[in-house]
Structures are given as C-alpha cells and as structure tokens.
Enzyme design. Structure first.
Site, PDB file in Angstrom:
ATOM      1  N   HIS A   1       0.802  -1.230   0.000  1.00 28.58           N
ATOM      2  CA  HIS A   1       0.000   0.000   0.000  1.00 28.58           C
ATOM      3  C   HIS A   1       0.833   1.276   0.000  1.00 28.58           C
ATOM      4  CE1 HIS A   1       0.927  -0.261   4.308  1.00 28.58           C
ATOM      5  NE2 HIS A   1       0.791   1.051   4.306  1.00 28.58           N
TER       6      HIS A   1
HETATM    7  C1  UD1 Z   1      -1.836   5.849   5.333  1.00 25.96           C
HETATM    8  C2  UD1 Z   1      -0.508   6.388   5.872  1.00 25.96           C
HETATM    9  C3  UD1 Z   1       0.558   5.321   5.773  1.00 25.96           C
HETATM   10  C4  UD1 Z   1       0.103   4.047   6.463  1.00 25.96           C
HETATM   11  C5  UD1 Z   1      -1.247   3.609   5.911  1.00 25.96           C
HETATM   12  C6  UD1 Z   1      -1.754   2.429   6.699  1.00 25.96           C
HETATM   13  C7  UD1 Z   1      -0.121   8.794   5.580  1.00 25.96           C
HETATM   14  C8  UD1 Z   1       0.580   9.816   4.778  1.00 25.96           C
HETATM   15  N1  UD1 Z   1      -0.054   7.545   5.100  1.00 25.96           N
HETATM   16  O1  UD1 Z   1      -1.644   5.560   3.964  1.00 25.96           O
HETATM   17  O2  UD1 Z   1       1.744   5.774   6.407  1.00 25.96           O
HETATM   18  O3  UD1 Z   1       1.060   3.042   6.256  1.00 25.96           O
HETATM   19  O4  UD1 Z   1      -2.191   4.675   6.036  1.00 25.96           O
HETATM   20  O5  UD1 Z   1      -2.712   1.694   6.009  1.00 25.96           O
HETATM   21  O6  UD1 Z   1      -0.706   9.103   6.594  1.00 25.96           O
HETATM   22  N2  UD1 Z   1      -8.846   4.928   1.143  1.00 25.96           N
HETATM   23  C9  UD1 Z   1     -10.104   4.409   1.087  1.00 25.96           C
HETATM   24  N3  UD1 Z   1     -10.706   4.034   2.248  1.00 25.96           N
HETATM   25  C10 UD1 Z   1     -10.122   4.153   3.458  1.00 25.96           C
HETATM   26  C11 UD1 Z   1      -8.840   4.686   3.500  1.00 25.96           C
HETATM   27  C12 UD1 Z   1      -8.210   5.078   2.344  1.00 25.96           C
HETATM   28  O7  UD1 Z   1     -10.683   4.282   0.013  1.00 25.96           O
HETATM   29  O8  UD1 Z   1     -10.722   3.778   4.474  1.00 25.96           O
HETATM   30  C13 UD1 Z   1      -8.187   5.325  -0.128  1.00 25.96           C
HETATM   31  C14 UD1 Z   1      -8.631   6.710  -0.608  1.00 25.96           C
HETATM   32  O9  UD1 Z   1      -8.582   6.710  -1.991  1.00 25.96           O
HETATM   33  C15 UD1 Z   1      -7.522   7.587  -0.074  1.00 25.96           C
HETATM   34  C16 UD1 Z   1      -6.306   6.690  -0.260  1.00 25.96           C
HETATM   35  O10 UD1 Z   1      -6.790   5.388   0.065  1.00 25.96           O
HETATM   36  O11 UD1 Z   1      -7.403   8.784  -0.775  1.00 25.96           O
HETATM   37  C17 UD1 Z   1      -5.137   7.039   0.611  1.00 25.96           C
HETATM   38  O12 UD1 Z   1      -5.517   7.085   1.987  1.00 25.96           O
HETATM   39  P1  UD1 Z   1      -4.577   7.858   3.044  1.00 25.96           P
HETATM   40  O13 UD1 Z   1      -5.139   7.669   4.403  1.00 25.96           O
HETATM   41  O14 UD1 Z   1      -4.311   9.235   2.586  1.00 25.96           O
HETATM   42  O15 UD1 Z   1      -3.205   7.102   2.916  1.00 25.96           O
HETATM   43  P2  UD1 Z   1      -2.871   5.561   2.966  1.00 25.96           P
HETATM   44  O16 UD1 Z   1      -2.316   5.153   1.647  1.00 25.96           O
HETATM   45  O17 UD1 Z   1      -4.011   4.786   3.520  1.00 25.96           O
HETATM   46  N1  UDP Z   2      -3.706  -5.554   8.898  1.00 24.87           N
HETATM   47  C1  UDP Z   2      -5.030  -5.977   9.040  1.00 24.87           C
HETATM   48  N2  UDP Z   2      -5.713  -6.332   7.919  1.00 24.87           N
HETATM   49  C2  UDP Z   2      -5.158  -6.327   6.674  1.00 24.87           C
HETATM   50  C3  UDP Z   2      -3.812  -5.892   6.544  1.00 24.87           C
HETATM   51  C4  UDP Z   2      -3.120  -5.498   7.674  1.00 24.87           C
HETATM   52  O1  UDP Z   2      -5.549  -6.018  10.157  1.00 24.87           O
HETATM   53  O2  UDP Z   2      -5.827  -6.676   5.701  1.00 24.87           O
HETATM   54  C5  UDP Z   2      -2.976  -5.118  10.100  1.00 24.87           C
HETATM   55  C6  UDP Z   2      -1.640  -5.764  10.347  1.00 24.87           C
HETATM   56  O3  UDP Z   2      -1.774  -6.931  11.143  1.00 24.87           O
HETATM   57  C7  UDP Z   2      -0.873  -4.678  11.085  1.00 24.87           C
HETATM   58  C8  UDP Z   2      -1.473  -3.384  10.558  1.00 24.87           C
HETATM   59  O4  UDP Z   2      -2.681  -3.753   9.891  1.00 24.87           O
HETATM   60  O5  UDP Z   2      -1.139  -4.760  12.495  1.00 24.87           O
HETATM   61  C9  UDP Z   2      -0.524  -2.719   9.584  1.00 24.87           C
HETATM   62  O6  UDP Z   2      -1.196  -1.696   8.910  1.00 24.87           O
HETATM   63  P1  UDP Z   2      -0.757  -1.175   7.485  1.00 24.87           P
HETATM   64  O7  UDP Z   2       0.046  -2.204   6.793  1.00 24.87           O
HETATM   65  O8  UDP Z   2      -1.994  -0.679   6.828  1.00 24.87           O
HETATM   66  O9  UDP Z   2       0.100   0.119   7.841  1.00 24.87           O
HETATM   67  P2  UDP Z   2       1.621   0.374   8.220  1.00 24.87           P
HETATM   68  O10 UDP Z   2       1.976  -0.520   9.360  1.00 24.87           O
HETATM   69  O11 UDP Z   2       2.437   0.138   6.997  1.00 24.87           O
HETATM   70  O12 UDP Z   2       1.644   1.820   8.566  1.00 24.87           O
END
Ligand code: UD1
Ligand code: UDP
Length: 353
Positions: free
Chosen positions: A197
C-alpha cells in the site's frame, strides 16, 4: 490524569487495543479522537468492534484530498477537541498524517504530547512517513521509541534521555495477546501472504506493473488482502483484471485483525511494504520479503532476516523460491508489555510528581 488519544488509520487501531487496557488499569481517563483518515468500515470501525475497543468519543467526517488539505482539516478538528477536553496529555502513535495533526495541534496549545513509536529514521527524506515522524517527535515532550535503533537515533539527535523511554513495541503486545487469547499458532503453510500500500509503490505505474508481473509469473500461491488505495491504483493502471483472473492469487478485501493474523501465522513467506506487517512477520518467524527499499528496522535486514527486493521483478521471483533466513532470531521488539510500561511512566511523570 486525563489524556486524549488521536487515532485515524488502520495501524493505530490494533495498538489502541493494548493501550486502552493499560490506561484503564492505571485509572487514566482516556478520550479517543478518530480523525476520519481511514473511513471504510473494514479499515476502521471493524477493529473497534472485533477488539472491543471503546468507540471513539469523537469521530470526524471523511476528509479526501491531498496531504495538506487532509492534515489541515484534522489539525483543526483535534484543536477543537483539545480546547473542549483540556487533557493533561495528548497521545499520538506512529507516522501517519493523523499523528502529525494531533502532535502539532496539541503542542501549539501547550498541551504536552507523548509520541509512541518515535525516533524511527529511514533517511528517506521525502518519504511521507519520515516527515510525519520527525515533525511529531519535534512536537513531543515525552517519546517512546519501540526499538533500540529508534532510541539511539533520538539520543543522537540531542533529545534528552530523561524524555526518551524504550519500552518495546505496542504492536507486539497486541499480537501476543491475540495469539494467546485465540490460540493462533504460527506454522509455515503452502501460500505466501502479500500486502502492498505504500504510495511509492501504488502511485508508480512501472513499480506496480513490475510487482504484479512477478506475482503472475511465479508458480507459488498468494493471499493478497488489498488496501483500498492499492485496489484503486491497480484498477487505474489496468492491472486489476489479470490479478483477479489468476487462480493462484486470492484477492481479498482488507481483513479484520484476527483474520489477518491467522493468515499471517499460516503463511510460508510474507511479501510486504508495510511498516507493521514486517514486524509482525518477523515476530512470527516468517521470511520477510520487502517490496520497498525503505529500511525501518535495520538489524532485521542487516542480519539477513528480511530481504529487500524492492519492486524488482527478478529479485522478487528469486526471493519467493530461494530466500531462507534463519528461523531463530533475536528479540527486537520487547517483551509484550510495552503499553503497561508506557502507562506506568506516564503516571509517574504526570500524576505522582
Ligand atoms: C496511510 C498512511 C501510511 C500508512 C497507511 C496504513 C499517511 C501519509 N499515510 O496511507 O503511512 O502506512 O495509512 O494503512 O498518513 N482509502 C479508502 N478508504 C479508506 C482509506 C483510504 O478508500 O478507508 C483510499 C482513498 O482513496 C484515499 C487513499 O486510500 O485517498 C489514501 O488514503 P490515506 O489515508 O491518505 O493514505 P494511505 O495510503 O491509507
Ligand atoms: N492488517 C489488518 N488487515 C489487513 C492488513 C493489515 O488487520 O488486511 C494489520 C496488520 O496486522 C498490522 C497493521 O494492519 O497490524 C498494519 O497496517 P498497514 O500495513 O496498513 O500500515 P503500516 O503498518 O504500513 O503503517
């Protein structure tokens, strides 16, 4: 003592599971603010339900847009809540935009900030998580790095040892609790687990194409719970259909924590660009194949337990077949009691002073 905990993304919620229990056991009054950064049910409220975390006291509307718009809206929201609640301390965790919004809003109101998972440095200067972590650290009065190298970075940058406490990784606390409560045993199964992601991968057509080609050319089986961002980008770049049509790849929606940990525990190898999943996979003794060259736990890579293949198709294919790190590994993430130690330090500092 009253605290406000600012949460907003998936990796915050499983840590909140261990933190809220430790705060409750120490008579710390906790107000939970959900910034709305992650908003799909399976990226957000599912975790509160399945892990019995108290519902957020405040939950913001969905904010879509670029980092500035998103972080700005969250900053305003947290500021309002802090003015209303007047806590003794604000808690932020990790390195997401919600972390930086919470820390900045609080510091500007002169409310002390505690940063959990402080200090991690990847030396990847424009990586969004790196920026968030540095800003949150700067705003914090008390810092809780989760691993030794993060502790060392903070001291190297001049933070006072009085304000920096190495207690272990709250993510490990939750993992061990859930494994124990649900009797989840780690075994090497016949599939690999994949998560993907990071913006550096999802938003770059060439990198995404290369990773997808590796999956399609491999003879192995994969389970791939797809982050909403990744699904949107795969679709946008015309790569989703070929994954959907591949019988060896099980594409799933984002999973709840319990289901995810079960898949993780049963996987043969783990391919990921996640900051949290790489640590959980290490703890469960899985070979960790890293689909990005950002190193967040140096010793995992330097000692050969995790292999960086980045988005290089040939390296990915080779690692899937040949990567065999030693199963026995040093303990890098504490003893599973980080949240208890953190709560204890907070009470001693802010209540028994
Ligand atoms: C964010 C964090 C990243 C973290 C990740 C965990 C920042 C800059 N990034 O990335 O460090 O590792 O969360 O998962 O804070 N979206 C949905 N539904 C949701 C959430 C997101 O559709 O519930 C889609 C939307 O298109 C959104 C895009 O994902 O614009 C990005 O979401 P955003 O929260 O900005 O960043 P992540 O890539 O999720
Ligand atoms: N995780 C989850 N469901 C999923 C993928 C990840 O519950 O489908 C959990 C995973 O066990 C970990 C956390 O989400 O505890 C990590 O989140 P993510 O990879 O989104 O973010 P990051 O750690 O890179 O910020």
């Amino acid at each position: 003592m009253k605290i406000v905990s600012v949460v907003g993304t998936r990796p915050n919620f499983m840590k909140e599971y261990s933190l809220f229990k430790a705060f409750k056991d120490n008579d710390i009054e906790e107000v939970i603010v959900h910034t709305g950064q992650h908003y799909d049910f399976e990226m957000s409220l599912l975790f509160f339900q399945e892990l019995d975390i108290p519902n957020p006291n405040y939950i913001a509307d969905v904010i879509k847009g670029d980092h500035g718009k998103q972080t700005g809206a969250m900053l305003a929201l947290v500021e309002e809540v802090l003015q209303e609640e007047k806590p003794d301390l604000t808690i932020v965790c990790g390195d997401v935009n919600s972390t930086v919004a919470g820390a900045l809003a609080s510091a500007k109101l002169r409310i002390p900030v505690a940063h959990i998972e402080a200090g991690l440095r990847s030396v990847s200067y424009y990586n969004p998580e790196e920026i968030n972590r540095r800003v949150a650290d700067t705003c914090s009065e008390i810092l809780f790095p989760h691993i030794q190298e993060a502790y060392d970075s903070l001291l190297g940058e001049g933070y006072s040892p009085e304000n920096v406490h190495l207690c272990g990784d709250v993510m490990k606390d939750t993992l061990l609790s859930i494994q124990r409560d649900f009797k989840i045993r780690a075994e090497r199964g016949n599939y690999h687990l994949l998560t993907l992601h990071r913006a550096e991968n999802t938003d770059d057509a060439e990198r995404l194409q290369s990773i997808v080609s590796a999956l399609n050319e491999s003879e192995a089986s994969f389970v791939f719970p797809v982050h909403p961002r990744t699904r949107a980008c795969l679709k946008h770049f015309g790569l989703l259909k070929e994954l959907e049509d591949n019988p060896r790849i099980e594409l799933l929606p984002p999973l709840g924590y319990l289901d995810f940990i079960k898949y993780l525990a049963g996987a043969d190898k783990v391919l990921t660009d996640s900051g949290g999943v790489r640590r959980e996979a290490y703890i469960l003794k899985k070979p960790v194949i890293l689909l990005i060259d950002i190193v967040w736990v140096r010793s995992m890579v330097e000692k050969g337990y995790a292999l960086i293949v980045d988005a290089d198709k040939e390296k990915i294919l080779d690692a899937i077949v040949n990567f065999r790190p030693p199963a026995e590994r040093p303990n890098l993430f504490g003893r599973g009691d980080a949240a208890v130690k953190i709560a204890d330090i907070l009470v001693n500092r802010y209540v028994n002073r």
